[in-house]
Write an enzyme that holds these catalytic residues in place. Structure first.
Site, short mmCIF file in Angstrom:
data_model
loop_
_atom_site.label_atom_id
_atom_site.label_comp_id
_atom_site.label_asym_id
_atom_site.label_seq_id
_atom_site.Cartn_x
_atom_site.Cartn_y
_atom_site.Cartn_z
N THR D 93 0.86 -1.18 0.00
CA THR D 93 0.00 0.00 0.00
C THR D 93 0.88 1.22 0.00
O THR D 93 1.56 1.50 0.99
CB THR D 93 -0.90 0.01 1.26
OG1 THR D 93 -1.66 -1.19 1.27
CG2 THR D 93 -1.85 1.20 1.24
N LYS D 169 -7.04 0.98 -3.33
CA LYS D 169 -6.59 0.40 -2.06
C LYS D 169 -6.72 1.42 -0.92
O LYS D 169 -7.15 1.08 0.19
CB LYS D 169 -5.14 -0.06 -2.20
CG LYS D 169 -4.45 -0.43 -0.90
CD LYS D 169 -5.04 -1.66 -0.21
CE LYS D 169 -4.25 -1.98 1.05
NZ LYS D 169 -4.85 -3.04 1.85
N LYS D 238 -1.30 6.51 8.84
CA LYS D 238 -0.55 6.69 7.59
C LYS D 238 -1.47 6.51 6.38
O LYS D 238 -1.47 7.30 5.44
CB LYS D 238 0.59 5.68 7.52
CG LYS D 238 1.51 5.89 6.32
CD LYS D 238 2.25 4.60 5.93
CE LYS D 238 1.29 3.58 5.31
NZ LYS D 238 1.93 2.41 4.73
#
Lengths: 292, 292, 292, 292
Positions: D93, D169, D238
């Site tokens: 990711t 994603k 994040k």
């Protein structure tokens, strides 16, 4: 004191002229040449390139953002050309992370770094009436204080770490953006009940909110006057983002900052990126169907 | 002019004293008797009950909220006791919906309703320096203007519909709450970088934000001085809620209002309901771990 | 068991028909007469007025909101007509504050109050497959459980206090609204990068989010199919507001609820009040300029 | 097909083992050596350094974030060591901006870039049951599809531009974080009214929200079970930040993302950075005073 001044933009040029008028020896550089003509006409030396800073004791930079500052001051070799012990005063609004990196870089190279962003727009800069938000080693600040005295009406010191001034400047711009958004939401509320936003804002900025920030932006909002832009929407979003980054790295939630960010994005998505950042106030009007 | 004044609280009593000092004939009432003693000592008549308003031309009420106002003025029979053509001036901060209902009720009963909430705390009321935010029929406003001239330094008129003044007052309190939250978030940001919030707020309120609202609340925040409360957290939440309701009934999204609401709830959940509403600024400090 | 059923709307009528089919004796009432025809054709007695509830052991109401319920059940005299010891089962989505007041009112009158709002739309009600969220005294719940067994596939009990079921129902609707807004924001994000929202939502609702709520609303969002409305935007906002009120009275900040409220208002301001509440997902598309 | 697999972390190692089990020739590398032992025991070749990728047709990387990926794949020389026409499949990711830069870099060097982040945690990876979110040139995707068939149960293609899979994603992780926060706010609401969050969440995840994401995280929240962390709070923040950046660069306001960001910061400020990201749900409990 020999000074190199990089960045002859709307703010930088009048600041440089003030330093010249005060009798300082100045070398100037700007990406495009036109803005250097007036300083040169008044006695400044034109640098051929950023690294042509000669024997400057002090390098002042006033550039758009982190990237431009890095490119023009570091990558171009200007910093490397400075003699040991010289002082770099960065007066632009940049991120705290960048400030920390530049302070470290200067320290590694036996240079001294001062962060000294300012409050005030072009006319204030021209009048030498800026408020200067400074941070750096105290002895260094004392040394360059005479320059600040030329450029501003008051210097506020916020600590020995340059990033402290950077954080203060971002908090200040956050407060301005919040004031604008708050006026925009309030204006939408009273307009929805048939009260003119101008009447409302005039009352507020004549009483409890009779401060320059509110009077200035309140009048722009009342008149829907967002051009020419003193500071664009795009730059407003940039500074909110920098405030959020500074907050995030220290785990500080800022609920209003999140609202501001979304309002800016809403405005940019509707084509307002070149308007003055006071146009943030129009987002509430559009969301509530008062403006198409 | 014969005046009945209901509500001798912190604001109401000094306002009543000013009217007496200006030579008006006054009848006063308050739920508890003690606060009526001074007005009576200065010549006011003490009402036995709210409906003992006698031949008043004007009924002024200054009560806590919608419910208390309804109970004391309507349910008690005070309104019913007024003679046809009398004027009810409601100077409290109440909801726009309540204002609309009361205006309709007065209209149905051949009475006239004026909404005239005020800006200013107790000391300002005592000095007769309030800012009065008025709405109602123009002729009626002209008629009661001499009273406003006694109570305030300036009267701002916002339209013929009483709810317009109610909306303006809620927007004003929203702006204050937003200013407090904004200072709280900014203070948490700079503190996280080692800058004292007092230094930061002093600079801001000496420059761009040198307005009474910022100076007053900024000093309280800088000193963490939230007692005694001039206006409590609980009342702050109430007014934000009223602003949200006024906005909701006209489909106006107010992002910052949502943030304020949650901050107030956070503070109340932590036992701060009796602090001054400037304590809203402590929520950001707690959320960011700066305050236990 | 003799049952009076008030409210033959989209949900109430099929529920009443299921009770009839299960052999219960039913008296029905509805503001407009047409919806009572089918129940009457199947053996229900038509009440002349809400207070014509006869000897009902149980009064079930399924009405639009707090105000309608109060008007039809309390003000009309239906409640007063019930014999001592009867049970009022309120199956509508109402506020916790109203639930508390109604429970107190029933207690004062020797009646028993059960809150039993449901999950499921019209087709689910017709199939007798509702999920029933019940709260009230345990013995009373046991007594009416056979009715719940007819109306639903499962009854979930949440405590002895009726307001507990009201809070659960509001939390459930909040979760649905949040799921819709979340899909709307996600859809705007992927569309901005050139990915069809249908492709994205199909993947998500086939994998991690393969739940009825997501599949149902995800398909509507993917196809921009918001009519006919199963549940309108206006009702969606109402339920978010009720959740916020329930949260506010216990000092619970709910950040996402604030976002939902503003999104609903934005949609209503743009004329979408009669669309299905899944149209909340279009607000992000409009704000980001993807939809005019 | 000769495959180089860089990154033998929790996800990467079981994926590599599955490729080995399917008969592929594999070279593996990891910063620490221990995690490469099992793949080597099962026939993989151990690279001496990232740039020892030999004649690999395909380089798969599964690394922590943008910076680690850049350091290990680009700066180390791994990418430069690949032969012309080879394919780099990045299954981690990462940001859309990084994805765009890497795609350009590959294009400049006659390499092909595929973004193929996955849905599923360690056990799902081990079972070869991942959902693979892929984007890249169609012919290239066809070519590497056999590898995806080994690693996952389904491959979802989202376009020819690798950043499209990156955006998908990030949107997926945003939906998960929003589901967690939503459950946290709902849980705080019902707990405030005396309903156990476990009872509430069990009902919800057994009915309208009976999806893996809700069942999994709902159970953790019900039991306050946040250790060991499958995915930490720090990583959760994040990914929300990356979603916000992806949204910002295309002017998409995401109100819920702003709430999530502040909740994460609140949690990190209270020392929860190493808990599972489902601990986001505890922030509402703390803010409402239910948890110290």
């Amino acid at each position: 004191m020999h000074i190199a001044f990089i960045g002859m933009g709307g703010m930088g040029q009048p600041m440089a002229l003030n330093l010249l008028a005060a009798g300082h020896e100045l070398a100037v550089w700007n990406r495009s040449k036109e803005p250097t003509q007036e300083p040169v006409a008044r006695g400044a030396r034109a640098c051929r390139a950023p690294d042509d800073v000669g024997t400057a004791d002090v390098l002042i930079s006033m550039l758009a953002d982190d990237d431009v500052t890095h490119s023009v001051v570091v990558e171009s070799g200007a910093l490397a050309a400075l003699k040991s012990g010289a002082v770099w005063i960065n007066m632009a609004t940049v991120s705290v992370a960048f400030t920390q990196r530049m302070a470290q870089l200067c320290s590694d190279r036996q240079l001294r770094y001062v962060a000294a962003p300012v409050l005030g727009r072009v006319d204030v800069a021209a009048a030498g009436q800026l408020n200067i938000l400074a941070a750096g080693e105290e002895a260094t600040l004392d040394e360059v204080q005479p320059l600040f005295d030329v450029l501003g009406k008051q210097t506020w010191r916020f600590g020995e770490l340059p990033e402290q001034a950077a954080a203060v400047k971002l908090a200040a711009n956050f407060m301005l953006a919040s004031a604008i958004e708050t006026m925009g939401e309030s204006a939408a509320l009273v307009e929805a009940w048939g009260v003119g936003k101008g009447e409302f804002l005039n009352m507020m900025t004549s009483t409890l909110f009779s401060a320059p920030a509110y009077k200035n932006y309140g009048a722009m909002i009342a008149e829907d006057r967002y051009q020419p832009a003193g500071f664009t929407m795009k730059l407003g979003l940039k500074d909110v983002r920098l405030a959020q980054q500074a907050a995030e790295s220290r785990n500080v939630p800022m609920g209003i900052a999140g609202v501001l960010r979304d309002s800016y994005l809403d405005a940019l998505a509707h084509g307002d990126e070149k308007l003055d950042w006071a146009a943030l106030a129009t987002v509430s009007a559009r969301r509530s169907g008062q403006k198409k």
